[in-house]
Design a protein around this motif. Structure first.
Motif, PDB file in Angstrom:
ATOM      1  N   ASN A 156     -25.004 -18.804 -31.300  1.00 32.52           N
ATOM      2  CA  ASN A 156     -26.438 -18.908 -31.594  1.00 32.52           C
ATOM      3  C   ASN A 156     -26.923 -20.357 -31.541  1.00 32.52           C
ATOM      4  O   ASN A 156     -28.078 -20.608 -31.202  1.00 32.52           O
ATOM      5  N   ALA A 157     -26.059 -21.298 -31.856  1.00 33.69           N
ATOM      6  CA  ALA A 157     -26.456 -22.713 -31.800  1.00 33.69           C
ATOM      7  C   ALA A 157     -26.785 -23.147 -30.378  1.00 33.69           C
ATOM      8  O   ALA A 157     -27.601 -24.042 -30.160  1.00 33.69           O
ATOM      9  N   LYS A 158     -26.156 -22.486 -29.407  1.00 34.56           N
ATOM     10  CA  LYS A 158     -26.386 -22.811 -27.995  1.00 34.56           C
ATOM     11  C   LYS A 158     -27.248 -21.766 -27.299  1.00 34.56           C
ATOM     12  O   LYS A 158     -27.483 -21.860 -26.091  1.00 34.56           O
ATOM     13  N   SER A 159     -27.691 -20.764 -28.064  1.00 32.89           N
ATOM     14  CA  SER A 159     -28.493 -19.669 -27.475  1.00 32.89           C
ATOM     15  C   SER A 159     -27.801 -19.100 -26.242  1.00 32.89           C
ATOM     16  O   SER A 159     -28.431 -18.871 -25.193  1.00 32.89           O
ATOM     17  N   THR A 160     -26.521 -18.867 -26.365  1.00 37.21           N
ATOM     18  CA  THR A 160     -25.714 -18.434 -25.225  1.00 37.21           C
ATOM     19  C   THR A 160     -24.853 -17.232 -25.590  1.00 37.21           C
ATOM     20  O   THR A 160     -24.272 -17.192 -26.683  1.00 37.21           O
ATOM     21  N   VAL A 161     -24.784 -16.296 -24.677  1.00 38.68           N
ATOM     22  CA  VAL A 161     -23.889 -15.154 -24.808  1.00 38.68           C
ATOM     23  C   VAL A 161     -22.863 -15.246 -23.678  1.00 38.68           C
ATOM     24  O   VAL A 161     -23.190 -15.626 -22.559  1.00 38.68           O
ATOM     25  N   TYR A 162     -21.623 -14.927 -24.015  1.00 31.67           N
ATOM     26  CA  TYR A 162     -20.525 -15.036 -23.071  1.00 31.67           C
ATOM     27  C   TYR A 162     -19.913 -13.665 -22.794  1.00 31.67           C
ATOM     28  O   TYR A 162     -19.944 -12.767 -23.643  1.00 31.67           O
ATOM     29  N   LEU A 163     -19.339 -13.533 -21.619  1.00 30.05           N
ATOM     30  CA  LEU A 163     -18.550 -12.352 -21.300  1.00 30.05           C
ATOM     31  C   LEU A 163     -17.253 -12.844 -20.677  1.00 30.05           C
ATOM     32  O   LEU A 163     -17.253 -13.349 -19.551  1.00 30.05           O
ATOM     33  N   ILE A 164     -16.175 -12.724 -21.435  1.00 22.71           N
ATOM     34  CA  ILE A 164     -14.859 -13.093 -20.930  1.00 22.71           C
ATOM     35  C   ILE A 164     -14.238 -11.854 -20.313  1.00 22.71           C
ATOM     36  O   ILE A 164     -14.100 -10.816 -20.984  1.00 22.71           O
ATOM     37  N   MET A 165     -13.898 -11.971 -19.041  1.00 20.29           N
ATOM     38  CA  MET A 165     -13.390 -10.830 -18.291  1.00 20.29           C
ATOM     39  C   MET A 165     -11.944 -11.096 -17.879  1.00 20.29           C
ATOM     40  O   MET A 165     -11.688 -12.022 -17.108  1.00 20.29           O
ATOM     41  N   ASN A 166     -11.049 -10.304 -18.417  1.00 19.21           N
ATOM     42  CA  ASN A 166      -9.632 -10.413 -18.104  1.00 19.21           C
ATOM     43  C   ASN A 166      -9.166  -9.195 -17.315  1.00 19.21           C
ATOM     44  O   ASN A 166      -9.845  -8.169 -17.282  1.00 19.21           O
ATOM     45  N   SER A 167      -7.985  -9.322 -16.711  1.00 23.00           N
ATOM     46  CA  SER A 167      -7.382  -8.206 -15.964  1.00 23.00           C
ATOM     47  C   SER A 167      -8.387  -7.588 -14.997  1.00 23.00           C
ATOM     48  O   SER A 167      -8.543  -6.365 -14.932  1.00 23.00           O
ATOM     49  N   LEU A 168      -9.047  -8.445 -14.259  1.00 22.35           N
ATOM     50  CA  LEU A 168     -10.112  -7.971 -13.365  1.00 22.35           C
ATOM     51  C   LEU A 168      -9.561  -7.085 -12.265  1.00 22.35           C
ATOM     52  O   LEU A 168      -8.448  -7.301 -11.748  1.00 22.35           O
ATOM     53  N   LYS A 169     -10.357  -6.091 -11.908  1.00 19.95           N
ATOM     54  CA  LYS A 169     -10.004  -5.120 -10.884  1.00 19.95           C
ATOM     55  C   LYS A 169     -11.026  -5.188  -9.741  1.00 19.95           C
ATOM     56  O   LYS A 169     -12.174  -5.598  -9.974  1.00 19.95           O
ATOM     57  N   PRO A 170     -10.662  -4.766  -8.560  1.00 21.10           N
ATOM     58  CA  PRO A 170     -11.643  -4.757  -7.455  1.00 21.10           C
ATOM     59  C   PRO A 170     -12.909  -3.980  -7.811  1.00 21.10           C
ATOM     60  O   PRO A 170     -14.010  -4.359  -7.373  1.00 21.10           O
ATOM     61  N   GLU A 171     -12.777  -2.944  -8.621  1.00 15.12           N
ATOM     62  CA  GLU A 171     -13.956  -2.159  -9.002  1.00 15.12           C
ATOM     63  C   GLU A 171     -14.877  -2.885  -9.977  1.00 15.12           C
ATOM     64  O   GLU A 171     -15.956  -2.386 -10.294  1.00 15.12           O
ATOM     65  N   ASP A 172     -14.471  -4.068 -10.452  1.00 18.47           N
ATOM     66  CA  ASP A 172     -15.355  -4.889 -11.272  1.00 18.47           C
ATOM     67  C   ASP A 172     -16.292  -5.742 -10.412  1.00 18.47           C
ATOM     68  O   ASP A 172     -17.181  -6.423 -10.939  1.00 18.47           O
ATOM     69  N   THR A 173     -16.092  -5.717  -9.106  1.00 16.00           N
ATOM     70  CA  THR A 173     -16.958  -6.466  -8.195  1.00 16.00           C
ATOM     71  C   THR A 173     -18.398  -5.982  -8.323  1.00 16.00           C
ATOM     72  O   THR A 173     -18.681  -4.785  -8.182  1.00 16.00           O
ATOM     73  N   ALA A 174     -19.301  -6.916  -8.614  1.00 13.73           N
ATOM     74  CA  ALA A 174     -20.700  -6.556  -8.848  1.00 13.73           C
ATOM     75  C   ALA A 174     -21.501  -7.825  -9.103  1.00 13.73           C
ATOM     76  O   ALA A 174     -20.938  -8.908  -9.304  1.00 13.73           O
ATOM     77  N   VAL A 175     -22.808  -7.666  -9.106  1.00 17.58           N
ATOM     78  CA  VAL A 175     -23.677  -8.705  -9.649  1.00 17.58           C
ATOM     79  C   VAL A 175     -23.860  -8.405 -11.135  1.00 17.58           C
ATOM     80  O   VAL A 175     -24.220  -7.277 -11.495  1.00 17.58           O
ATOM     81  N   TYR A 176     -23.584  -9.390 -11.950  1.00 17.17           N
ATOM     82  CA  TYR A 176     -23.668  -9.233 -13.405  1.00 17.17           C
ATOM     83  C   TYR A 176     -24.954  -9.862 -13.919  1.00 17.17           C
ATOM     84  O   TYR A 176     -25.261 -11.018 -13.596  1.00 17.17           O
ATOM     85  N   TYR A 177     -25.669  -9.074 -14.713  1.00 14.20           N
ATOM     86  CA  TYR A 177     -26.949  -9.505 -15.248  1.00 14.20           C
ATOM     87  C   TYR A 177     -26.898  -9.563 -16.768  1.00 14.20           C
ATOM     88  O   TYR A 177     -26.395  -8.642 -17.416  1.00 14.20           O
ATOM     89  N   CYS A 178     -27.469 -10.611 -17.291  1.00 14.38           N
ATOM     90  CA  CYS A 178     -27.714 -10.723 -18.718  1.00 14.38           C
ATOM     91  C   CYS A 178     -29.095 -10.122 -18.975  1.00 14.38           C
ATOM     92  O   CYS A 178     -30.021 -10.324 -18.166  1.00 14.38           O
ATOM     93  N   ALA A 179     -29.244  -9.386 -20.058  1.00 13.66           N
ATOM     94  CA  ALA A 179     -30.523  -8.734 -20.297  1.00 13.66           C
ATOM     95  C   ALA A 179     -30.840  -8.669 -21.785  1.00 13.66           C
ATOM     96  O   ALA A 179     -29.945  -8.550 -22.624  1.00 13.66           O
TER      97      ALA A 179
END
Length: 128
Positions: free
Chosen positions: A73-96
């Protein structure tokens, strides 16, 4: 003016990791739930993960155990740590920013389909 700016996408091999960031401005970030959604080539939008204002996370079954969402909250930032990525995770990722009234009404993040604002997206490609 509300702005959501994503970063951190890229090309990664299967099994690899990435950290996406979304920096927000123009609203009270600390009071707001946030979500990550993605759109794979030729497919519809899929909700991936969300985090409530109190830090409680939520995940789609497809990423549970592999992805971790967090917020600073101090940085007004949200993170998404993605591990063990798979080909099916291929996409455009949007924050909303989920529609505030739905959150206040108790609708869970995974069920919300109305968003007040979106970012421009960051491309994630998982390929060898």
């Amino acid at each position: 003016e509300v702005q959501l700016v994503e970063s951190g996408g890229g090309l990664v091999q299967p099994g690899g990791s990435l950290r996406l960031s979304c920096t927000a401005s123009g609203f009270t970030f600390s009071d707001s739930a946030m979500s990550w959604r993605r759109q794979a080539p030729g497919k519809g939008i899929e909700w991936v993960s969300g985090i409530y204002s109190d830090g409680t996370p939520a995940y789609a079954d497809s990423v549970k155990g592999r992805f971790t969402i967090s917020r600073d909250n101090a940085k007004s930032t949200v993170y998404l740590i993605m591990n063990s990525l798979k080909p099916e995770d291929t996409a455009v990722y949007y924050c909303a920013l989920p529609h505030t009234n739905l959150i206040r009404a108790g609708v869970s993040l995974e069920k919300i389909n109305t968003y007040d604002y979106w970012g421009q997206g960051t491309q994630v490609i998982v390929s060898s």
